[in-house]
Design a protein around this motif. Structure first.
Motif, PDB file in Angstrom:
ATOM      1  N   ALA A  43      90.308-113.750 -19.835  1.00 18.15           N
ATOM      2  CA  ALA A  43      91.106-112.809 -20.633  1.00 18.15           C
ATOM      3  C   ALA A  43      91.448-111.520 -19.897  1.00 18.15           C
ATOM      4  CB  ALA A  43      90.408-112.506 -21.957  1.00 18.15           C
ATOM      5  N   PRO A  44      90.505-110.879 -19.183  1.00 21.93           N
ATOM      6  CA  PRO A  44      90.846-109.604 -18.541  1.00 21.93           C
ATOM      7  C   PRO A  44      91.966-109.696 -17.500  1.00 21.93           C
ATOM      8  CG  PRO A  44      88.478-109.839 -18.687  1.00 21.93           C
ATOM      9  CD  PRO A  44      89.076-111.161 -19.093  1.00 21.93           C
ATOM     10  N   ASP A  45      92.134-110.874 -16.876  1.00 20.58           N
ATOM     11  CA  ASP A  45      93.205-111.004 -15.877  1.00 20.58           C
ATOM     12  C   ASP A  45      94.492-111.563 -16.477  1.00 20.58           C
ATOM     13  OD1 ASP A  45      92.834-113.745 -16.124  1.00 20.58           O
ATOM     14  OD2 ASP A  45      92.247-114.087 -14.058  1.00 20.58           O
ATOM     15  N   GLY A  46      94.582-111.579 -17.815  1.00 19.02           N
ATOM     16  CA  GLY A  46      95.789-112.078 -18.472  1.00 19.02           C
ATOM     17  C   GLY A  46      95.898-113.586 -18.454  1.00 19.02           C
ATOM     18  N   PHE A  47      94.780-114.291 -18.283  1.00 21.02           N
ATOM     19  CA  PHE A  47      94.710-115.748 -18.311  1.00 21.02           C
ATOM     20  C   PHE A  47      95.432-116.407 -17.138  1.00 21.02           C
ATOM     21  CE2 PHE A  47      94.426-114.129 -22.630  1.00 21.02           C
ATOM     22  CZ  PHE A  47      93.195-114.618 -23.014  1.00 21.02           C
ATOM     23  N   THR A  48      95.749-115.637 -16.098  1.00 20.79           N
ATOM     24  CA  THR A  48      96.479-116.189 -14.960  1.00 20.79           C
ATOM     25  C   THR A  48      95.679-117.224 -14.187  1.00 20.79           C
ATOM     26  OG1 THR A  48      95.776-114.368 -13.543  1.00 20.79           O
ATOM     27  CG2 THR A  48      97.892-114.111 -14.673  1.00 20.79           C
ATOM     28  N   SER A  49      94.370-117.203 -14.286  1.00 18.41           N
ATOM     29  CA  SER A  49      93.543-118.159 -13.547  1.00 18.41           C
ATOM     30  C   SER A  49      93.408-119.503 -14.261  1.00 18.41           C
ATOM     31  CB  SER A  49      92.152-117.571 -13.299  1.00 18.41           C
ATOM     32  OG  SER A  49      91.501-117.324 -14.531  1.00 18.41           O
ATOM     33  N   LEU A  50      93.936-119.626 -15.471  1.00 19.81           N
ATOM     34  CA  LEU A  50      93.787-120.860 -16.242  1.00 19.81           C
ATOM     35  C   LEU A  50      94.974-121.797 -16.055  1.00 19.81           C
ATOM     36  CD1 LEU A  50      92.467-119.481 -19.645  1.00 19.81           C
ATOM     37  CD2 LEU A  50      91.140-120.486 -17.791  1.00 19.81           C
ATOM     38  N   THR A  51      94.695-123.092 -16.209  1.00 20.54           N
ATOM     39  CA  THR A  51      95.738-124.107 -16.258  1.00 20.54           C
ATOM     40  C   THR A  51      95.745-124.680 -17.667  1.00 20.54           C
ATOM     41  OG1 THR A  51      94.313-125.970 -15.683  1.00 20.54           O
ATOM     42  CG2 THR A  51      95.261-124.695 -13.840  1.00 20.54           C
ATOM     43  N   PRO A  52      96.801-125.383 -18.058  1.00 24.40           N
ATOM     44  CA  PRO A  52      96.810-125.977 -19.398  1.00 24.40           C
ATOM     45  C   PRO A  52      95.622-126.904 -19.671  1.00 24.40           C
ATOM     46  CG  PRO A  52      99.014-125.979 -18.514  1.00 24.40           C
ATOM     47  CD  PRO A  52      98.090-125.531 -17.388  1.00 24.40           C
ATOM     48  N   ASP A  53      95.085-127.548 -18.645  1.00 23.08           N
ATOM     49  CA  ASP A  53      93.945-128.453 -18.839  1.00 23.08           C
ATOM     50  C   ASP A  53      92.617-127.730 -19.019  1.00 23.08           C
ATOM     51  OD1 ASP A  53      95.519-130.710 -18.729  1.00 23.08           O
ATOM     52  OD2 ASP A  53      95.210-131.013 -16.583  1.00 23.08           O
TER      53      ASP A  53
END
Length: 146
Positions: A43-53
């Motif tokens: 969350a703190p990085d704006g979710f940029t590290s996540l993928t849809p999976d």
């Protein structure tokens, strides 16, 4: 505002199930904790590290068709609960119990059949988790950060 904590209830229920003869163990089904913790940590990085999976593990105990996406300051998934999960209301309550159990520091400030809401952190850096029915037969999980 009344604050509800389900973690103690979830832990008590898990302990009771473990004592029942012939009952399934927690290792017999997928657990959403790793996925929930990964989403909240992003969350703190704006979710940029996540993928849809990355968040499909939240839905896996309840449904197989999760569709997830990240947007600026939020991450959301929708899925159709398995028929065994019961009604949408039952499925919402089951997922909310998992959230409470997996994230014991989260405050559960709304507990209704149509909306479950949790938050973590100080007001200026808060991560919010909202779970709602999405139409007649789907669930929506939204995690947002400030």
């Amino acid at each position: 505002m009344t604050t509800y904590r389900l973690s103690a209830i979830a832990l008590a229920a898990a302990s009771l199930v473990a004592l029942l003869p012939g009952s399934a163990s927690a290792d017999d089904s997928p657990r959403p904790c790793a996925a929930l913790k990964r989403i909240v940590a992003a969350a703190p990085d704006g979710f940029t590290s996540l993928t849809p999976d990355d968040a499909k593990g939240v839905a896996q105990p309840y449904g197989d068709d999760a569709q997830c996406s990240a947007a600026h300051r939020s991450f959301q998934c929708t899925w159709t609960p398995h028929q065994a999960a019961g009604s949408n209301v039952d499925a919402v309550e089951a997922v909310a119990a998992d959230i409470a159990s997996c994230l014991p520091d989260a405050t559960h400030d709304q507990n209704s059949p149509g909306r479950q809401h949790f938050y973590l952190g100080a007001k200026d850096r808060r991560t919010e988790i909202t779970l709602t029915p999405d139409g007649a037969n789907r669930l929506r999980l939204v995690v947002s950060g400030r």
